[in-house]
Design an enzyme around this catalytic site. Structure first.
Site, short mmCIF file in Angstrom:
data_model
loop_
_atom_site.label_atom_id
_atom_site.label_comp_id
_atom_site.label_asym_id
_atom_site.label_seq_id
_atom_site.Cartn_x
_atom_site.Cartn_y
_atom_site.Cartn_z
N ASN A 10 0.89 -0.96 -0.08
CA ASN A 10 -0.04 -0.15 -0.01
C ASN A 10 0.99 1.10 0.03
O ASN A 10 1.43 1.54 0.88
CB ASN A 10 -0.77 -0.05 1.18
CG ASN A 10 -1.71 1.22 1.41
OD1 ASN A 10 -1.87 2.21 0.48
ND2 ASN A 10 -2.51 1.23 2.45
N LYS A 17 3.25 0.78 2.99
CA LYS A 17 3.23 -0.20 4.10
C LYS A 17 2.89 -1.61 3.21
O LYS A 17 2.51 -1.75 2.03
CB LYS A 17 1.52 0.03 4.56
CG LYS A 17 1.38 1.52 5.33
CD LYS A 17 0.14 1.38 6.19
CE LYS A 17 0.08 2.79 6.62
NZ LYS A 17 -1.46 3.37 6.51
N ARG A 87 -2.68 -2.11 -3.17
CA ARG A 87 -4.02 -1.29 -2.81
C ARG A 87 -3.86 -0.29 -3.63
O ARG A 87 -2.76 0.58 -3.99
CB ARG A 87 -4.07 -1.02 -1.40
CG ARG A 87 -5.08 0.00 -1.23
CD ARG A 87 -4.98 0.40 0.32
NE ARG A 87 -6.30 1.08 0.45
CZ ARG A 87 -6.25 2.17 1.44
NH1 ARG A 87 -5.34 2.44 2.16
NH2 ARG A 87 -7.36 2.67 1.61
N HIS A 176 -12.82 3.12 0.99
CA HIS A 176 -12.93 1.94 2.06
C HIS A 176 -13.69 0.59 1.77
O HIS A 176 -14.07 -0.27 2.32
CB HIS A 176 -13.69 2.38 3.38
CG HIS A 176 -12.91 3.40 4.09
ND1 HIS A 176 -13.57 4.38 4.71
CD2 HIS A 176 -11.47 3.70 4.06
CE1 HIS A 176 -12.61 5.16 5.24
NE2 HIS A 176 -11.47 4.74 4.88
N HIS A 204 -16.98 2.01 9.06
CA HIS A 204 -15.71 1.93 9.17
C HIS A 204 -15.17 3.27 9.71
O HIS A 204 -15.20 4.25 9.14
CB HIS A 204 -14.85 1.61 7.80
CG HIS A 204 -13.38 1.67 7.78
ND1 HIS A 204 -12.82 0.55 7.70
CD2 HIS A 204 -12.57 2.73 7.96
CE1 HIS A 204 -11.40 0.95 7.85
NE2 HIS A 204 -11.19 2.12 7.89
N LEU A 205 -14.53 3.19 10.87
CA LEU A 205 -14.11 4.51 11.76
C LEU A 205 -12.62 4.59 12.22
O LEU A 205 -12.40 3.66 13.01
CB LEU A 205 -15.00 4.54 13.07
CG LEU A 205 -16.55 4.22 12.72
CD1 LEU A 205 -17.03 4.28 14.15
CD2 LEU A 205 -17.06 5.42 11.91
N GLY A 206 -11.71 4.95 11.00
CA GLY A 206 -10.39 4.69 11.49
C GLY A 206 -10.04 6.50 11.43
O GLY A 206 -10.98 7.22 11.82
N ASN A 207 -8.95 6.58 10.89
CA ASN A 207 -8.66 8.00 10.74
C ASN A 207 -9.44 8.77 9.58
O ASN A 207 -9.80 9.86 9.72
CB ASN A 207 -6.96 8.35 10.23
CG ASN A 207 -6.45 9.31 11.18
OD1 ASN A 207 -7.08 10.10 11.78
ND2 ASN A 207 -5.15 8.89 11.54
N ARG A 237 -10.63 15.35 8.66
CA ARG A 237 -11.46 15.86 7.40
C ARG A 237 -13.03 16.37 8.11
O ARG A 237 -13.34 15.88 8.95
CB ARG A 237 -11.51 14.61 6.48
CG ARG A 237 -10.61 14.25 5.62
CD ARG A 237 -10.65 13.19 4.59
NE ARG A 237 -9.58 12.35 4.32
CZ ARG A 237 -9.53 11.11 4.18
NH1 ARG A 237 -10.81 10.46 4.35
NH2 ARG A 237 -8.34 10.48 4.02
N ASP A 279 -6.78 12.28 17.29
CA ASP A 279 -6.77 10.66 17.76
C ASP A 279 -7.99 10.58 18.94
O ASP A 279 -7.85 11.24 19.77
CB ASP A 279 -5.35 10.56 18.47
CG ASP A 279 -4.99 9.26 18.62
OD1 ASP A 279 -4.11 8.60 18.02
OD2 ASP A 279 -5.93 8.67 19.77
N ILE A 328 -11.41 2.89 15.64
CA ILE A 328 -12.45 3.47 16.58
C ILE A 328 -13.49 2.58 16.74
O ILE A 328 -13.86 2.25 17.93
CB ILE A 328 -12.81 5.10 15.95
CG1 ILE A 328 -11.64 6.04 15.98
CG2 ILE A 328 -13.91 5.21 17.19
CD1 ILE A 328 -11.98 7.25 15.43
N GLU A 381 -7.76 -5.45 5.59
CA GLU A 381 -7.86 -5.07 4.40
C GLU A 381 -6.58 -5.93 3.76
O GLU A 381 -6.79 -6.25 2.53
CB GLU A 381 -7.59 -3.67 4.14
CG GLU A 381 -8.76 -2.86 4.55
CD GLU A 381 -8.61 -1.29 4.70
OE1 GLU A 381 -9.10 -0.79 3.73
OE2 GLU A 381 -8.18 -0.70 5.80
P1 AMP Z 1 -7.02 3.44 11.93
O1 AMP Z 1 -6.92 4.49 11.10
O2 AMP Z 1 -8.23 2.38 11.79
O3 AMP Z 1 -5.86 2.83 12.49
O4 AMP Z 1 -7.76 4.25 13.25
C1 AMP Z 1 -7.08 5.09 13.85
C2 AMP Z 1 -8.15 5.68 14.90
O5 AMP Z 1 -8.45 4.63 15.93
C3 AMP Z 1 -7.59 6.91 15.89
O6 AMP Z 1 -8.36 7.96 16.03
C4 AMP Z 1 -7.14 6.22 17.15
O7 AMP Z 1 -7.15 7.13 18.10
C5 AMP Z 1 -8.41 5.21 17.01
N1 AMP Z 1 -8.14 4.37 18.28
C6 AMP Z 1 -7.23 3.30 18.29
N2 AMP Z 1 -7.42 2.77 19.44
C7 AMP Z 1 -8.41 3.44 20.25
C8 AMP Z 1 -8.91 3.15 21.54
N3 AMP Z 1 -8.59 2.10 22.42
N4 AMP Z 1 -9.82 4.05 21.91
C9 AMP Z 1 -10.48 4.96 21.35
N5 AMP Z 1 -9.81 5.18 19.91
C10 AMP Z 1 -8.81 4.32 19.55
#
Ligand code: AMP
Length: 395
Positions: A10, A17, A87, A176, A204-207, A237, A279, A328, A381
């Site tokens: 990726n 990555k 990817r 995603h 899907h809740l990441g960055n 964003r 974060d 998240i 993924e």
């Molecule tokens: P990703 O992009 O899928 O790696 O997700 C990153 C997000 O996941 C960031 O906002 C992190 O703060 C959040 N995250 C990871 N571990 C935790 C946790 N234990 N509690 C709350 N948010 C988390």
């Protein structure tokens, strides 16, 4: 036949990555990242069998970093690498599935670059470097947008003049897709249902964050659009804003397009609202200590997520379950419970203990008894990209 190994790559503009996926094992045999490529401090970090290691690779470009990676991959794969899965962020309307990479596919990825100017050129850098280093191996491109090519026209069209779509590709594509597809299959397995005969909402809740409505294994709607900026509030964003905001900022503050794009993509979302961090972990801690910005950011995040899920439910014939995934979604009982609290009209309610239990890779059902299913499903993924690559090798 012994279990096969696929290297998943990726590429970003200054990072790669990677993960070495063996079809028989859930754990990666090798994974890591090459970062700060092109800088004097470029570094390659990896994990293998619980051990972590790193190597400085000063000023290495994508090709040099991949060359450094080669002996690590050969050793971790026991000399047997069967293919490489790449990817690719944007496949436009060209790709509704993964594809073996040939000159036509490369040209199509290149021609889609105007829709993803930050991502597709970086993905191409990685593909071209890997093709030179591993010319004898099959290379497969797996697109973030491909899963959403099944959206009906009423979901993917903007209410804009027709020519903007027909001549310039202005439509909703969604992203995603690899994650939404992977977790919806896993969710169906966990529920004892067939993915080809079940309906899901996925968050899907990441960055980056997006929601998706999945019916019988196909995406029917998703919250991201032409670009990954549309939809939910995310780490940095903004998600949806009034489209007139751009002209308002230009007129009222004299901002140019670069400034507006930077603010909406890099300085908004959780970071902009909290004034503290993008974060979620830091925001949850700050909220505990009464930080007003962090509290507001979390409230906005959950309300807008719930609103998007309710909107996505329009695309479902019935609800077999809501899926939480991404950093998240997989780790935050607080965000899950606050979001579900806004969705009483869908009948959703959580079991407090089950919700608290599903963190750090633990999958499970977290709904309270008698309520619609809510599942925490860790995404993977890289594994999905490897499985897609293997499927194409077999065909
Ligand atoms: P990703 O992009 O899928 O790696 O997700 C990153 C997000 O996941 C960031 O906002 C992190 O703060 C959040 N995250 C990871 N571990 C935790 C946790 N234990 N509690 C709350 N948010 C988390």
């Amino acid at each position: 036949m012994p279990a096969r190994n696929i290297l998943v790559i990726n590429c970003g503009s200054s990072s790669i990555k990677f993960a070495l996926v063996n079809e028989a094992h859930g754990q990666f045999s090798l994974s890591g990242i090459a970062e700060r490529l092109g800088h004097p401090e470029a570094v390659l970090r990896w994990q293998r069998g619980g051990e972590q290691d790193s190597l400085m690779i000063p000023s290495a470009d994508h090709r040099a970093a991949l060359a450094q990676l080669l002996p690590l991959v050969q050793s971790a794969a026991g000399g047997k690498l069967h293919g490489i899965g790449h990817r690719v962020v944007h496949g436009g309307e060209h790709f509704s599935n993964a594809r073996k990479i040939d000159t036509q596919v490369l040209e199509a990825i290149r021609s889609t670059a105007p829709l993803a100017p930050l991502h597709n050129p970086a993905n191409l850098l990685g593909i071209e470097a890997a093709l030179k280093l591993y010319p004898a191996l099959p290379h497969v491109a797996v697109f973030d947008t491909a899963f959403h090519q099944s959206m009906p026209e009423h979901a993917y069209r903007y209410a804009l003049p027709d020519a903007l779509y027909r001549q310039h590709g202005v439509r909703r594509y969604g992203f995603h897709g690899t994650s939404h597809r992977y977790v919806s299959h896993r969710a169906a397995d966990m529920a004892g249902l067939s993915s080809g005969d079940s309906s899901w909402l996925s968050a899907h809740l990441g960055n980056g964050c997006s929601t998706c409505a999945i019916v019988n294994g196909q995406s029917r709607d998703t919250s991201m659009g032409l670009t990954p900026l549309e939809g939910l509030a995310m780490g940095t964003r903004s998600g949806d804003v009034d489209p007139n905001l751009h002209s308002h900022l230009a007129r009222a503050l004299g901002w140019n397009l670069e400034q507006i794009e930077r603010v909406l993509n890099q300085e908004s979302g959780l970071l902009g609202l909290s004034g503290l961090s993008n974060d979620m972990r830091s925001l949850e801690q700050a909220r505990e200590q009464g930080h007003a910005g962090a509290t507001l950011a979390i409230e906005v995040f959950c309300y807008r997520l719930a609103k998007s899920l309710a909107a996505m439910s329009c695309a479902l014939p019935q609800l077999d379950g809501l899926i939480f995934t991404g950093g998240i979604g997989e780790n935050s009982p607080l965000i899950r419970s606050k979001t579900v609290a806004h969705l009483k009209l869908l009948g959703l309610a959580l079991d407090k203990e089950a919700n608290a239990r599903c963190i750090r890779g633990v999958a499970g059902a977290i709904q309270s008894y008698g309520h619609p299913r809510v599942l925490v499903v860790p995404t993977n993924e890289e594994r999905q990209i490897a499985l897609d690559t293997l499927t194409l090798l077999d065909s």
